[in-house]
Design a protein around this motif. Structure first.
Motif, PDB file in Angstrom:
ATOM      1  N   ILE A 108       0.843  -1.197   0.000  1.00 53.92           N
ATOM      2  CA  ILE A 108       0.000   0.000   0.000  1.00 53.92           C
ATOM      3  C   ILE A 108       0.878   1.247   0.000  1.00 53.92           C
ATOM      4  O   ILE A 108       0.638   2.200  -0.771  1.00 53.92           O
ATOM      5  CB  ILE A 108      -0.955  -0.013   1.208  1.00 53.92           C
ATOM      6  CG1 ILE A 108      -1.998  -1.122   1.039  1.00 53.92           C
ATOM      7  CG2 ILE A 108      -1.639   1.349   1.371  1.00 53.92           C
ATOM      8  CD1 ILE A 108      -2.878  -1.342   2.262  1.00 53.92           C
ATOM      9  N   ALA A 109       1.903   1.259   0.847  1.00 52.27           N
ATOM     10  CA  ALA A 109       2.816   2.406   0.906  1.00 52.27           C
ATOM     11  C   ALA A 109       3.554   2.590  -0.420  1.00 52.27           C
ATOM     12  O   ALA A 109       3.762   3.725  -0.880  1.00 52.27           O
ATOM     13  CB  ALA A 109       3.814   2.215   2.052  1.00 52.27           C
ATOM     14  N   ARG A 110       3.943   1.482  -1.028  1.00 58.15           N
ATOM     15  CA  ARG A 110       4.629   1.541  -2.322  1.00 58.15           C
ATOM     16  C   ARG A 110       3.719   2.147  -3.394  1.00 58.15           C
ATOM     17  O   ARG A 110       4.151   2.967  -4.206  1.00 58.15           O
ATOM     18  CB  ARG A 110       5.067   0.139  -2.718  1.00 58.15           C
ATOM     19  CG  ARG A 110       5.811   0.039  -4.032  1.00 58.15           C
ATOM     20  CD  ARG A 110       6.179  -1.399  -4.321  1.00 58.15           C
ATOM     21  NE  ARG A 110       6.285  -1.633  -5.756  1.00 58.15           N
ATOM     22  CZ  ARG A 110       6.048  -2.780  -6.362  1.00 58.15           C
ATOM     23  NH1 ARG A 110       5.653  -3.822  -5.649  1.00 58.15           N
ATOM     24  NH2 ARG A 110       6.169  -2.897  -7.654  1.00 58.15           N
ATOM     25  N   ALA A 111       2.463   1.751  -3.383  1.00 57.10           N
ATOM     26  CA  ALA A 111       1.510   2.280  -4.361  1.00 57.10           C
ATOM     27  C   ALA A 111       1.307   3.785  -4.167  1.00 57.10           C
ATOM     28  O   ALA A 111       1.292   4.554  -5.140  1.00 57.10           O
ATOM     29  CB  ALA A 111       0.176   1.541  -4.245  1.00 57.10           C
ATOM     30  N   GLU A 112       1.137   4.190  -2.928  1.00 57.24           N
ATOM     31  CA  GLU A 112       0.939   5.616  -2.645  1.00 57.24           C
ATOM     32  C   GLU A 112       2.148   6.434  -3.084  1.00 57.24           C
ATOM     33  O   GLU A 112       2.006   7.508  -3.680  1.00 57.24           O
ATOM     34  CB  GLU A 112       0.694   5.820  -1.154  1.00 57.24           C
ATOM     35  CG  GLU A 112      -0.660   5.348  -0.659  1.00 57.24           C
ATOM     36  CD  GLU A 112      -0.908   5.767   0.775  1.00 57.24           C
ATOM     37  OE1 GLU A 112      -0.728   6.970   1.081  1.00 57.24           O
ATOM     38  OE2 GLU A 112      -1.268   4.906   1.587  1.00 57.24           O
ATOM     39  N   LYS A 113       3.334   5.936  -2.806  1.00 54.14           N
ATOM     40  CA  LYS A 113       4.553   6.664  -3.160  1.00 54.14           C
ATOM     41  C   LYS A 113       4.667   6.852  -4.667  1.00 54.14           C
ATOM     42  O   LYS A 113       5.089   7.911  -5.149  1.00 54.14           O
ATOM     43  CB  LYS A 113       5.771   5.915  -2.626  1.00 54.14           C
ATOM     44  CG  LYS A 113       7.095   6.616  -2.888  1.00 54.14           C
ATOM     45  CD  LYS A 113       8.269   5.853  -2.300  1.00 54.14           C
ATOM     46  CE  LYS A 113       9.583   6.570  -2.593  1.00 54.14           C
ATOM     47  NZ  LYS A 113      10.741   5.802  -2.038  1.00 54.14           N
ATOM     48  N   ALA A 114       4.284   5.822  -5.428  1.00 55.42           N
ATOM     49  CA  ALA A 114       4.384   5.896  -6.887  1.00 55.42           C
ATOM     50  C   ALA A 114       3.541   7.031  -7.449  1.00 55.42           C
ATOM     51  O   ALA A 114       3.891   7.633  -8.473  1.00 55.42           O
ATOM     52  CB  ALA A 114       3.966   4.569  -7.504  1.00 55.42           C
ATOM     53  N   LEU A 115       2.421   7.334  -6.802  1.00 57.29           N
ATOM     54  CA  LEU A 115       1.500   8.355  -7.317  1.00 57.29           C
ATOM     55  C   LEU A 115       1.966   9.780  -7.063  1.00 57.29           C
ATOM     56  O   LEU A 115       1.385  10.725  -7.616  1.00 57.29           O
ATOM     57  CB  LEU A 115       0.116   8.167  -6.680  1.00 57.29           C
ATOM     58  CG  LEU A 115      -0.671   6.921  -7.091  1.00 57.29           C
ATOM     59  CD1 LEU A 115      -1.963   6.846  -6.285  1.00 57.29           C
ATOM     60  CD2 LEU A 115      -0.969   6.920  -8.581  1.00 57.29           C
ATOM     61  N   GLN A 116       2.986   9.957  -6.269  1.00 53.73           N
ATOM     62  CA  GLN A 116       3.372  11.305  -5.860  1.00 53.73           C
ATOM     63  C   GLN A 116       3.824  12.186  -7.012  1.00 53.73           C
ATOM     64  O   GLN A 116       3.752  13.416  -6.918  1.00 53.73           O
ATOM     65  CB  GLN A 116       4.455  11.242  -4.782  1.00 53.73           C
ATOM     66  CG  GLN A 116       3.947  10.724  -3.445  1.00 53.73           C
ATOM     67  CD  GLN A 116       5.048  10.571  -2.407  1.00 53.73           C
ATOM     68  OE1 GLN A 116       6.216  10.879  -2.661  1.00 53.73           O
ATOM     69  NE2 GLN A 116       4.678  10.086  -1.226  1.00 53.73           N
ATOM     70  N   VAL A 117       4.267  11.577  -8.111  1.00 54.85           N
ATOM     71  CA  VAL A 117       4.715  12.388  -9.250  1.00 54.85           C
ATOM     72  C   VAL A 117       3.541  12.891 -10.094  1.00 54.85           C
ATOM     73  O   VAL A 117       3.720  13.779 -10.933  1.00 54.85           O
ATOM     74  CB  VAL A 117       5.685  11.600 -10.167  1.00 54.85           C
ATOM     75  CG1 VAL A 117       6.865  11.083  -9.370  1.00 54.85           C
ATOM     76  CG2 VAL A 117       4.976  10.457 -10.864  1.00 54.85           C
ATOM     77  N   LEU A 118       2.344  12.351  -9.876  1.00 50.49           N
ATOM     78  CA  LEU A 118       1.175  12.771 -10.647  1.00 50.49           C
ATOM     79  C   LEU A 118       0.574  14.051 -10.061  1.00 50.49           C
ATOM     80  O   LEU A 118       0.752  14.349  -8.879  1.00 50.49           O
ATOM     81  CB  LEU A 118       0.125  11.667 -10.655  1.00 50.49           C
ATOM     82  CG  LEU A 118       0.530  10.326 -11.269  1.00 50.49           C
ATOM     83  CD1 LEU A 118      -0.660   9.367 -11.248  1.00 50.49           C
ATOM     84  CD2 LEU A 118       1.046  10.500 -12.682  1.00 50.49           C
ATOM     85  N   PRO A 119      -0.148  14.814 -10.867  1.00 51.93           N
ATOM     86  CA  PRO A 119      -0.769  16.045 -10.353  1.00 51.93           C
ATOM     87  C   PRO A 119      -1.744  15.752  -9.218  1.00 51.93           C
ATOM     88  O   PRO A 119      -2.444  14.743  -9.238  1.00 51.93           O
ATOM     89  CB  PRO A 119      -1.516  16.594 -11.581  1.00 51.93           C
ATOM     90  CG  PRO A 119      -0.843  15.974 -12.760  1.00 51.93           C
ATOM     91  CD  PRO A 119      -0.387  14.613 -12.305  1.00 51.93           C
TER      92      PRO A 119
END
Length: 322
Positions: A291-302
């Motif tokens: 879950i943490a990995r998924a959330e981190k991946a999204l940080q580059v998106l607007p």
């Protein structure tokens, strides 16, 4: 949350549902009625939801292809379930008899083939056909490899953690990847965003499967599938692998699992071993990592509602009961 997301997606969601119905229509009465019955019991529809949110998270909008690919991924998903029910001799899914149970394995395979063909037809008619067709082909190959590896390991009962993560990557995360990445491609997202969505999807898919595997030991049978279904099929999943860590009983437990097809009553003793040995806590820890990995991946998106909903969907695995 699901209702809020469907409302947020609005006309896009309606278009996806219409495209699925249109793609699966047939002038063969038995086939058409069968397809409509499957659609009426189509489960969470999580993959098209993820697809449309991914398109919007990457660009702020969707395209005709976004809806086509969202529909195609869900059709493909159901095709694989029809085939899986034959491979696993499953008699029930989503609280209903499987097609394998009601019409037999031959019909289930044929209907699955039809759904697979219609999924690919949706991709072939798109403006982004070449890239997305390659993605669908990759996914189909991984689904087959994951199923075969799982069958092989069920026979030998020697699944280790590396095997487990490969199986769930192939069987579950690959379809999440297909849904989200095809959607990102549909809006011509930059490569940085496509890669972020890919990493999110893979982690979200693994989190989803880990939670399903936890529920196989402690789920609510009134809400979901019967507890112990995977164990009865001699599938060694993460809760059991966690319980086997540093256990002096590993050889004995694996031997019991290998013989569960002949002695299904032993399932309860294995389930209790997992609970008593901390296997569920271990699996929950790995779930939270994904879950943490998924959330981190999204940080580059607007920033915005689509990204927030993608985060909420993966976080929901921490608390869902079905």
């Amino acid at each position: 949350m699901r209702d809020a997301i469907v409302s947020f997606l609005g006309d896009d969601w309606t278009r996806v549902m219409e495209q699925m119905e249109e793609a699966l229509s047939s002038d063969i009465g038995l086939l058409d009625s069968t397809n409509k019955n499957i659609l009426r019991h189509s489960g969470k529809l999580l993959r098209p939801m993820l697809a449309l949110l991914s398109a919007r998270a990457c660009s702020g909008f969707t395209t005709v292809d976004s809806c086509r690919f969202a529909a195609a991924v869900e059709i493909l998903h159901n095709a694989t379930l029809l085939h899986d029910d034959v491979a696993d001799c499953s008699m029930e899914r989503r609280g209903m008899p499987t097609l394998n149970a009601s019409l037999g394995p031959g019909a289930a395979v044929l209907v699955g083939d039809f759904w697979l063909a219609r999924a690919l037809n949706k991709v072939l008619g798109s403006d982004h056909c070449n890239k997305v067709l390659m993605l669908f082909a990759k996914t189909l190959g991984e689904l087959a490899e994951g199923e075969m590896l799982q069958m092989e390991k069920a026979s030998s009962a020697d699944t280790d953690e590396k095997d487990y993560f490969r199986i769930i990557t192939c069987k579950t995360a690959s379809l999440f990847e297909c849904a989200c990445v095809s959607a990102a491609i549909s809006v011509d997202a930059p490569n940085e965003y496509i890669e972020a969505i890919r990493q999110y999807a893979l982690a979200a898919g693994m989190a989803f499967q880990i939670k399903d595997d936890i529920l196989d030991y402690v789920g609510d049978e009134k809400l979901g599938k019967p507890v112990g279904t995977d164990l009865k099929e001699r599938k060694i999943t993460l809760p059991l692998l966690g319980a086997l860590h540093d256990s002096s009983d590993e050889s004995r437990i694996r031997s019991i699992v290998a013989g569960l097809d002949s002695h299904p009553s032993d399932c309860e003793s294995v389930r209790q071993f997992v609970i008593d040995s901390g296997g569920l806590d271990y699996a929950v820890e790995k779930l939270e990592e994904q879950i943490a990995r998924a959330e981190k991946a999204l940080q580059v998106l607007p920033e915005g509602q689509p990204r927030d909903y993608l985060v909420e969907l993966v976080r929901f695995n921490s608390i869902r009961k079905v």
